[in-house]
Design a protein around this motif. Structure first.
Motif, PDB file in Angstrom:
ATOM      1  N   UNK A 147      -5.103  -3.785  -3.216  1.00  0.00           N
ATOM      2  CA  UNK A 147      -3.776  -4.115  -2.692  1.00  0.00           C
ATOM      3  C   UNK A 147      -3.567  -3.327  -1.410  1.00  0.00           C
ATOM      4  N   UNK A 148      -2.548  -3.679  -0.600  1.00  0.00           N
ATOM      5  CA  UNK A 148      -2.417  -3.050   0.725  1.00  0.00           C
ATOM      6  C   UNK A 148      -2.318  -1.537   0.704  1.00  0.00           C
ATOM      7  N   UNK A 149      -1.701  -0.951  -0.321  1.00  0.00           N
ATOM      8  CA  UNK A 149      -1.551   0.507  -0.337  1.00  0.00           C
ATOM      9  C   UNK A 149      -2.878   1.243  -0.473  1.00  0.00           C
ATOM     10  N   UNK A 150      -3.945   0.548  -0.864  1.00  0.00           N
ATOM     11  CA  UNK A 150      -5.249   1.196  -1.025  1.00  0.00           C
ATOM     12  C   UNK A 150      -5.989   1.329   0.302  1.00  0.00           C
ATOM     13  N   UNK A 151      -5.557   0.626   1.319  1.00  0.00           N
ATOM     14  CA  UNK A 151      -6.096   0.755   2.681  1.00  0.00           C
ATOM     15  C   UNK A 151      -7.618   0.601   2.719  1.00  0.00           C
ATOM     16  N   UNK A 152      -8.083  -0.529   2.202  1.00  0.00           N
ATOM     17  CA  UNK A 152      -9.525  -0.804   2.269  1.00  0.00           C
ATOM     18  C   UNK A 152      -9.984  -1.121   3.682  1.00  0.00           C
ATOM     19  N   UNK A 153      -9.062  -1.530   4.551  1.00  0.00           N
ATOM     20  CA  UNK A 153      -9.440  -1.751   5.956  1.00  0.00           C
ATOM     21  C   UNK A 153     -10.005  -0.467   6.558  1.00  0.00           C
ATOM     22  N   UNK A 154      -9.321   0.673   6.304  1.00  0.00           N
ATOM     23  CA  UNK A 154      -9.816   1.957   6.829  1.00  0.00           C
ATOM     24  C   UNK A 154     -11.164   2.307   6.225  1.00  0.00           C
ATOM     25  N   UNK A 201     -15.224  -2.135  -6.404  1.00  0.00           N
ATOM     26  CA  UNK A 201     -15.164  -2.651  -7.772  1.00  0.00           C
ATOM     27  C   UNK A 201     -13.710  -2.712  -8.215  1.00  0.00           C
ATOM     28  N   UNK A 202     -13.222  -3.910  -8.453  1.00  0.00           N
ATOM     29  CA  UNK A 202     -11.852  -4.100  -8.907  1.00  0.00           C
ATOM     30  C   UNK A 202     -11.290  -5.398  -8.392  1.00  0.00           C
ATOM     31  N   UNK A 203     -10.376  -5.993  -9.156  1.00  0.00           N
ATOM     32  CA  UNK A 203      -9.744  -7.238  -8.761  1.00  0.00           C
ATOM     33  C   UNK A 203      -8.444  -7.007  -8.022  1.00  0.00           C
ATOM     34  N   UNK A 204      -7.739  -8.093  -7.746  1.00  0.00           N
ATOM     35  CA  UNK A 204      -6.464  -8.026  -7.052  1.00  0.00           C
ATOM     36  C   UNK A 204      -5.418  -7.359  -7.929  1.00  0.00           C
ATOM     37  N   UNK A 205      -4.593  -6.501  -7.333  1.00  0.00           N
ATOM     38  CA  UNK A 205      -3.556  -5.796  -8.071  1.00  0.00           C
ATOM     39  C   UNK A 205      -2.345  -6.664  -8.318  1.00  0.00           C
ATOM     40  N   UNK A 206      -1.280  -6.041  -8.849  1.00  0.00           N
ATOM     41  CA  UNK A 206      -0.054  -6.761  -9.186  1.00  0.00           C
ATOM     42  C   UNK A 206       0.856  -6.995  -7.996  1.00  0.00           C
ATOM     43  N   UNK A 207       0.550  -6.381  -6.876  1.00  0.00           N
ATOM     44  CA  UNK A 207       1.340  -6.610  -5.667  1.00  0.00           C
ATOM     45  C   UNK A 207       1.257  -8.082  -5.276  1.00  0.00           C
ATOM     46  N   UNK A 208       2.382  -8.726  -4.939  1.00  0.00           N
ATOM     47  CA  UNK A 208       2.333 -10.140  -4.536  1.00  0.00           C
ATOM     48  C   UNK A 208       1.412 -10.405  -3.354  1.00  0.00           C
TER      49      UNK A 208
END
Length: 662
Positions: free
Chosen positions: A352-359, A379-386
């Motif tokens: 989700x956006x708060x994890x900042x995978x772009x960085x 490793x992990x799927x999409x979170x609960x954030x819309x």
């Protein structure tokens, strides 16, 4: 003892971290009886998990939808007869105090920049208002408490509070507070639709006031428990506040994620107007402050949550950090980090956006320049954030752009050094397999609470590189590398340093495992709460509802039921020679209330039974003369005598000469 466990939106119905923590706590404390009081959002339809036998009662009430609690509405109200004039007048007084306390500021004071006057900070604790003196804050808090408990008493006596909260009187009272001379600046422009939205929100937030959990035909409810344990602030703590108000039941509040902060974040992203957000945030801030003041003890899950609670009114002396316990057993089989040449980075979590995978992806591009054989496993799927599904798609597109498939020659199929996987796939059948496959575990979040993935990596003995967000530094200690968030270059340099130094990775991994096993296991969490329960009950006087200890005039006797009476089993004193306490079939006199001592056993001392004195446990050489004078119950040690002399009773340690006279 009997524990009233107060939950919101989770245990015992919905799976998740709050459910898992509550379940581990209840199953670990088998020496106590639990009664679960759950505020739900419709999870009952999914069914609840199987509960252990010492969970004696489960009661739930909805926070949304049609209100159906037993005391919510009486028969005459359903027939069309609404609240009377006296009830409406009393409601106006209490509700007016409530809204005035949180919707206005004291004259001459600046509005608060943060909680509880409507600010919505997203990261740091709320700032203290400039110019707000202690007397003004105390006056507002007292007025809020007066209104809150006045509404609770009205709901308990009359049962018409839901109808009154939805009435025109409530809207007019709120309008008067918002349009007055000292209203919150953000609320001064509130329109009719804003006022209606706020009253609707208050009606939902105050639903626990109208529940039948406080003693009725269904049983004693919260009036019969020895301790209320709220697993979060906000709505879950409100029944505990009423139990303390009505019955004197001590309240323990545990917050692993500060409920007030979650409310601020949710309101900041909501489509509600500014006046509605400001007023509801002010109400939640005032409720949190009242909860922290009334709680006997508050147990935050980390230092950051503790700072929030302190700035919102919690007394530092009643704060005790208890880390959330996690099950280390699944990770015990993972081998230690060997000093090999592995070049795999692992990221585990919900995308989700708060994890900042772009960085992280940009940092990995720099890592590949120094370590061409390095690979990255996300490793992990999409979170609960819309926004999570769209964010995951953008991360995949960025990885394909930065790292096109690489082939060794013209005849082989290329593979990307970045892979996106999920737990349960053939490559990663279990969570522990994800950590075991990597040399370094990476966390790149910009917003983080308690970093569970880091603790799991520490259980596996893996070195970590993390961004400084949430409780990361507190969890890691000195067992990993921490870099600033939103800094791909710093993240790349830290990862490169660990990938190139296997011995350092092994040392950090071993230290991380030792730290995690010491601080973050289920066992330490359960042991901490076992001690807290006993500590709180030992400092709590006996309550009239929970025990029948009263004198001849019917006045409740404090400490009529001692703390020893909570110990499971029955005890008596026997053994003339050794005089030791052993289990027996009957209850000793010191554990029986004053009016129920007819069946108490006589206490044997020195081979003879004496009567007429104060009941108690007497050790070796402890005597009591049959004088007919009743003394205070207690425990007498060796060499203590009770005798009647010319100046009255004297209790003390006598010498050998006095013992010879006896």
């Amino acid at each position: 003892m009997r524990i009233g466990l107060l939950t919101e939106g989770g245990y015992p119905y919905v799976s998740g971290e709050s459910h898992a923590w509550c379940d581990r706590l209840v199953r670990g404390l088998t020496g106590h009886d639990f009664e679960v009081y759950a505020l739900s959002t419709g999870q009952e339809a999914c069914g609840r998990t199987e509960l252990p036998q010492h969970v004696r009662l489960v009661r739930s009430a909805p926070l949304w939808g049609e209100f159906s609690a037993g005391r919510g509405r009486r028969a005459e109200e359903r027939k069309g007869r609404g609240p009377g004039r006296r009830e409406r007048r009393r409601f106006a007084e209490c509700f007016g105090d409530l809204v005035t306390a949180f919707a206005t500021v004291p004259p001459g004071d600046e509005p608060a920049r943060g909680a509880p006057h409507g600010g919505e900070p997203a990261g740091d604790p709320p700032a203290v208002p400039d110019g707000v003196g202690g007397s003004a804050v105390t006056g507002k808090a007292d007025r809020f408490a007066s209104g809150l408990y006045g509404l609770a008493e009205l709901a308990r006596e009359r049962g018409r509070l839901p109808a009154l909260l939805h009435s025109e009187d409530a809207v007019r009272l709120l309008e008067a507070a918002c349009h007055g001379p000292h209203a919150l600046p953000a609320a001064q422009g509130a329109q009719v639709n804003d006022l209606l939205a706020v009253t609707a929100g208050l009606a939902l937030a105050l639903r626990p006031l109208s529940l039948d959990w406080y003693g009725d035909r269904h049983g004693p409810g919260l009036g019969g428990v020895d301790l209320c344990h709220a697993t979060s602030g906000g709505a879950a703590a409100l029944p505990g506040l009423l139990a303390k108000r009505f019955f004197g039941t001590p309240l323990l509040v545990t917050e692993y994620g500060v409920r007030l902060r979650e409310h601020y974040l949710a309101r900041a992203a909501s489509p509600l107007s500014a006046p509605v957000r400001a007023l509801l945030a002010a109400f939640q801030g005032a409720l949190a402050a009242e909860t922290y003041v009334q709680a006997a003890l508050i147990t935050p899950g980390n230092t950051r949550a503790r700072r929030w609670q302190e700035r919102c009114g919690a007394d530092r002396a009643r704060l005790r950090t208890v880390y959330p316990g996690m099950d280390a057993a699944p990770f015990a089989a993972v081998a230690d980090a060997a000093a090999d040449d592995s070049k795999t980075l692992v990221w585990v979590g919900s995308v989700e956006p708060s994890k900042d995978l772009f960085a992280l992806l940009h940092a990995f591009a720099e890592i590949r320049k120094a370590e061409p054989e390095a690979t990255l496993r996300i490793i992990g799927g999409a979170g609960r954030d819309p926004q999570a599904p769209g964010y995951l798609a953008h991360c995949r597109a960025l990885a394909a752009q930065l790292f096109p498939d690489e082939a060794a020659d013209a005849r082989t199929v290329g593979e990307s050094p970045v892979s996106f996987e999920e737990i349960g796939s053939p490559e990663v059948p279990a969570l522990e397999d994800a950590y075991a496959s990597g040399a370094v575990v990476v966390l790149s979040s910009v917003i983080e609470g308690f970093p569970r993935s880091l603790v799991e990596a520490m259980f596996c003995g893996r070195a970590t590189v993390s961004t400084d967000a949430g409780a990361v530094c507190e969890v890691i200690g000195g067992t990993g590398l921490v870099v600033p968030p939103r800094n791909p270059r710093a993240l790349a340099e830290a990862c490169t340093a660990l990938l190139g130094d296997p011995d350092r990775r092994a040392r950090l991994g071993a230290a991380a495992r030792a730290r995690a096993l010491e601080l973050f296991t289920v066992e330490q969490n359960v042991a901490a709460f076992r001690g807290i329960y006993l500590e709180l009950i030992s400092h709590t006087p006996s309550r009239p509802v929970a025990s029948r200890g009263r004198d001849a005039q019917g006045v409740p006797q404090p400490f009529a039921r001692p703390a020893e009476s909570h110990v499971p089993g029955r005890w008596a004193v026997t053994g003339a020679a050794t005089r030791t306490a052993v289990p027996a079939a009957r209850t000793p006199s010191w554990a029986v209330p004053e009016g129920e001592r007819a069946t108490a056993l006589p206490v044997q001392t020195g081979g003879c039974a004496e009567s007429g004195g104060a009941p108690g446990i007497r050790g070796a050489a402890g005597f009591q003369e049959a004088t007919g004078i009743q003394g205070a119950p207690g425990i007498r040690g060796a060499g203590q005598l009770r005798r009647q002399g010319g100046s009255g009773d004297q209790t003390g340690v006598t010498g050998a000469r006095e013992r010879e006279q006896w």
